[in-house]
Scaffold this motif. Sequence first.
Motif, PDB file in Angstrom:
ATOM      1  N   UNK A 188      10.941  -6.010 -20.223  1.00  0.00           N
ATOM      2  CA  UNK A 188      11.759  -6.118 -21.335  1.00  0.00           C
ATOM      3  C   UNK A 188      11.574  -7.214 -22.208  1.00  0.00           C
ATOM      4  N   UNK A 189      10.184  -7.528 -22.445  1.00  0.00           N
ATOM      5  CA  UNK A 189       9.971  -8.937 -22.775  1.00  0.00           C
ATOM      6  C   UNK A 189       9.400  -9.199 -24.310  1.00  0.00           C
ATOM      7  N   UNK A 190       9.308 -10.144 -24.640  1.00  0.00           N
ATOM      8  CA  UNK A 190       8.555 -10.483 -25.931  1.00  0.00           C
ATOM      9  C   UNK A 190       6.780 -10.906 -25.690  1.00  0.00           C
ATOM     10  N   UNK A 191       6.130 -10.220 -26.108  1.00  0.00           N
ATOM     11  CA  UNK A 191       4.511 -10.353 -25.995  1.00  0.00           C
ATOM     12  C   UNK A 191       3.901 -11.113 -27.199  1.00  0.00           C
TER      13      UNK A 191
ATOM     14  N   UNK B 283       7.097  -3.320 -18.501  1.00  0.00           N
ATOM     15  CA  UNK B 283       7.992  -2.498 -18.215  1.00  0.00           C
ATOM     16  C   UNK B 283       9.281  -2.490 -19.383  1.00  0.00           C
ATOM     17  N   UNK B 284       9.369  -1.464 -19.767  1.00  0.00           N
ATOM     18  CA  UNK B 284      10.237  -1.121 -20.814  1.00  0.00           C
ATOM     19  C   UNK B 284      11.421  -0.301 -20.556  1.00  0.00           C
TER      20      UNK B 284
ATOM     21  N   UNK C 273      15.466  -6.280 -27.354  1.00  0.00           N
ATOM     22  CA  UNK C 273      13.989  -6.319 -28.094  1.00  0.00           C
ATOM     23  C   UNK C 273      13.977  -4.732 -27.912  1.00  0.00           C
ATOM     24  N   UNK C 274      13.817  -3.931 -28.910  1.00  0.00           N
ATOM     25  CA  UNK C 274      13.913  -2.515 -29.122  1.00  0.00           C
ATOM     26  C   UNK C 274      12.871  -2.048 -28.363  1.00  0.00           C
ATOM     27  N   UNK C 275      12.864  -0.809 -27.727  1.00  0.00           N
ATOM     28  CA  UNK C 275      11.527  -0.195 -27.455  1.00  0.00           C
ATOM     29  C   UNK C 275      10.398  -0.219 -28.258  1.00  0.00           C
TER      30      UNK C 275
ATOM     31  N   UNK D   4       5.127   0.951 -18.176  1.00  0.00           N
ATOM     32  CA  UNK D   4       6.107   1.876 -17.513  1.00  0.00           C
ATOM     33  C   UNK D   4       7.401   1.906 -18.158  1.00  0.00           C
ATOM     34  N   UNK D   5       7.687   3.155 -18.755  1.00  0.00           N
ATOM     35  CA  UNK D   5       8.949   3.188 -19.639  1.00  0.00           C
ATOM     36  C   UNK D   5      10.089   3.540 -18.474  1.00  0.00           C
ATOM     37  N   UNK D   6      11.211   3.237 -18.274  1.00  0.00           N
ATOM     38  CA  UNK D   6      12.411   3.579 -17.705  1.00  0.00           C
ATOM     39  C   UNK D   6      13.300   4.106 -18.671  1.00  0.00           C
ATOM     40  N   UNK D   7      13.543   5.283 -18.209  1.00  0.00           N
ATOM     41  CA  UNK D   7      14.787   6.023 -19.056  1.00  0.00           C
ATOM     42  C   UNK D   7      16.211   5.649 -18.859  1.00  0.00           C
TER      43      UNK D   7
END
Length: 268
Positions: A122-125, A214-215, A222-224, A239-242
Motif C-alpha cells: 500500500x505504498x508510494x512508488x 501488495x494493494x 493511496x487509492x488503488x 497482489x490485490x487484496x479484496x
Amino acid sequence: MPRLAVTGCALLLAGTAQVPAAAPTSPCPTPAAGRPTVVLVHGAWADTSSWNGEIKALQRAGYDVRAVGNPLRGLTEDAQSVRDFLDGLSGPVVLVGHSYGGSVITNAAAGDQDVKALVYVDAAVPDVGETTAQLSGAGSALGGDPATLYDRVPRSGGAADLYLKRQVFVRSFASDLPRGEARRLWAAQRAASTAAFETPSKAAAWKTIPSWSFIATGDKIIVPASQRAMAERAGSRVTQFAGGSHLALVSQPAAVTRVIQEAICSVR
C-alpha cells in the motif's frame, strides 16, 4: 473471507488466480545461509510495531527480519538513514516499504547490490522528481482541506510536523481495524514532517531491482488506481487484496507476509 488476486506484471488484473489470504508461511527450499534478510520500513503516522504480525510470521518460518525506525523527517534524510542500516548488513536483502516507506526504499536501495527485491505494501512508488504527496491519487482521503486533515505543529525552517486528526485516522487510515484499536493507534502515531511528502525522489531503484506490490482495494489514503498505475510502471508482480485498508500490514499480516515470502523465494 477476503481473497488475494495475484497478477503478473505483464497482465495486470488479467487472468487472476485466487489464493487464501491466511495461507501458512513456510521457509523457501534454500539453504539457511542463502536466505536474505528481510528489512521492513514503516510509513508516516506509524512505527516499527506496525510490522509485528509480519515479523512473527517470518521469524516462525526461520527468516532473519529487521524493522527499521523511519525518521519521517524528509525523504533524502530518511532514505540515507535506511541506507546506513543496510550498509551494516551482509548478504542479500529483501527491502519492504509501507506507504511513505515505499518512497524511502525506492531511494535507499538505489545502487545497493545486496538488495535483491523490493516489496511495496500500500505504498508510494515514485519515479525521479516525483514527491510522495503527488502519488495519493484522485479521491484520496488526503485530498481535502489540510485544516480538516491534520493537527499541525510548526518547526523551524518552514517545515511542520503533521498528525492525522482522529476522525481521518479512524475512518480512512485504519478503516478495517476495530474502532478501539484504531483509536489507540491514532493516539500513539508518530508525526511526519511536511518535508517527507514534499521532497522529490532522487532515485528509482525499481528500475533495476525486481519488485512486488501488495494493494488493498479498500485503501483510502493511496487509492488503488494510483497504486496499480505505479506498479504497472515499475513492472511489479501485483497482489490485490479484496478489502483491507491503508493499514493492511496491521490488519492483514498473513496476506502481506505471503507477498513478502514470494519476494524472498525469488532470491537465488
